[in-house]
Design an enzyme around this catalytic site. Structure first.
Site, PDB file in Angstrom:
ATOM      1  N   HIS A  14      26.991  -0.915 -43.034  1.00  0.00           N
ATOM      2  CA  HIS A  14      27.738   0.253 -43.507  1.00  0.00           C
ATOM      3  C   HIS A  14      28.008   1.197 -42.334  1.00  0.00           C
ATOM      4  CE1 HIS A  14      24.021   3.054 -44.421  1.00  0.00           C
ATOM      5  NE2 HIS A  14      24.024   2.630 -43.189  1.00  0.00           N
ATOM      6  N   CYS A  33      25.715   6.937 -36.988  1.00  0.00           N
ATOM      7  CA  CYS A  33      26.122   6.277 -38.243  1.00  0.00           C
ATOM      8  C   CYS A  33      27.630   6.349 -38.465  1.00  0.00           C
ATOM      9  CB  CYS A  33      25.395   6.883 -39.431  1.00  0.00           C
ATOM     10  SG  CYS A  33      23.626   6.601 -39.379  1.00  0.00           S
ATOM     11  N   HIS A  39      26.761  -0.733 -38.878  1.00  0.00           N
ATOM     12  CA  HIS A  39      25.464  -1.242 -38.432  1.00  0.00           C
ATOM     13  C   HIS A  39      24.739  -1.718 -39.679  1.00  0.00           C
ATOM     14  CE1 HIS A  39      24.794   2.955 -39.634  1.00  0.00           C
ATOM     15  NE2 HIS A  39      23.621   2.508 -40.064  1.00  0.00           N
ATOM     16  N   HIS A  41      21.362  -2.863 -42.270  1.00  0.00           N
ATOM     17  CA  HIS A  41      20.024  -2.545 -42.771  1.00  0.00           C
ATOM     18  C   HIS A  41      19.536  -3.706 -43.628  1.00  0.00           C
ATOM     19  CE1 HIS A  41      19.908   1.714 -41.676  1.00  0.00           C
ATOM     20  NE2 HIS A  41      21.167   1.797 -42.065  1.00  0.00           N
ATOM     21  N   ASP A  79      24.779  -8.478 -50.786  1.00  0.00           N
ATOM     22  CA  ASP A  79      24.087  -9.165 -49.691  1.00  0.00           C
ATOM     23  C   ASP A  79      25.061  -9.746 -48.666  1.00  0.00           C
ATOM     24  OD1 ASP A  79      21.741 -10.044 -48.392  1.00  0.00           O
ATOM     25  OD2 ASP A  79      21.981 -12.050 -49.248  1.00  0.00           O
ATOM     26  N   HIS A  80      24.791  -9.470 -47.395  1.00  0.00           N
ATOM     27  CA  HIS A  80      25.610  -9.934 -46.280  1.00  0.00           C
ATOM     28  C   HIS A  80      27.055  -9.466 -46.383  1.00  0.00           C
ATOM     29  CE1 HIS A  80      22.037 -12.245 -45.449  1.00  0.00           C
ATOM     30  NE2 HIS A  80      22.524 -12.490 -44.244  1.00  0.00           N
ATOM     31  N   GLU A 124      16.263   2.154 -47.647  1.00  0.00           N
ATOM     32  CA  GLU A 124      17.173   1.814 -46.551  1.00  0.00           C
ATOM     33  C   GLU A 124      16.357   1.382 -45.336  1.00  0.00           C
ATOM     34  OE1 GLU A 124      20.925   4.137 -45.787  1.00  0.00           O
ATOM     35  OE2 GLU A 124      19.804   4.600 -43.954  1.00  0.00           O
TER      36      GLU A 124
HETATM   37 ZN   LIG Z   1      22.666   3.094 -41.757  1.00  0.00          ZN
END
Ligand SMILES: [Zn+2]
Length: 136
Positions: A14, A33, A39, A41, A79-80, A124
């Site tokens: 995100h 961010c 990037h 998580h 996911d992914h 997160e």
């Molecule tokens: Zn982040």
């Protein structure tokens, strides 16, 4: 009433960016961010349902069904993925832990047979999580 929690994990990318703000404002508020390439998580999700223990089975609900709903409605969708670019609700909703918790709630609410959704918790990072209990 008893509470039962199921955990799930997903990995996603995100970034934070508010189109209504200037580039400077985005960089000031969101820092690293705001990098538009995003990037990743490794998120941990905890879904807690409330219900009564069935006297015959000893269960609140069919755990296999809960897992299937969780996977089908959330994990398979997130996911992914790049949340901003690939998940519809985050086109106009910042994919923060807070908003992910709200979105997971909206995806699951009313779809869990035999129990009521009580809490959605989204980690997160191991030391940062958001809780959502629905609108009260
Ligand atoms: Zn982040």
């Amino acid at each position: 009433m008893i509470l039962l929690t199921r955990k799930a994990e997903f990995s996603a990318a995100h970034y934070y960016w508010n189109e209504q703000w200037s580039e400077e404002e985005n960089r000031r508020v969101f820092g690293k961010c705001a990098n538009r390439n995003g990037h990743g998580h490794n998120y941990t999700l905890e879904v807690t349902v409330a219900g009564e223990v069935n006297a015959q089975s000893g269960f609140v609900l069919d755990l296999k069904q809960l897992k299937e709903v969780l996977n089908g409605e959330v994990v398979d969708v997130y996911d992914h993925r790049h949340l901003n670019l690939e998940v519809p609700e985050f086109r106009d909703r910042m994919p923060t832990a807070e908003n992910i918790a709200i979105s997971v709630w909206e995806r699951l609410d009313g779809k869990i047979p035999g129990a009521r959704l009580h809490r959605v918790r989204v980690y997160e990072m191991p030391d940062l999580f958001a809780d959502y209990y629905g609108e009260r």
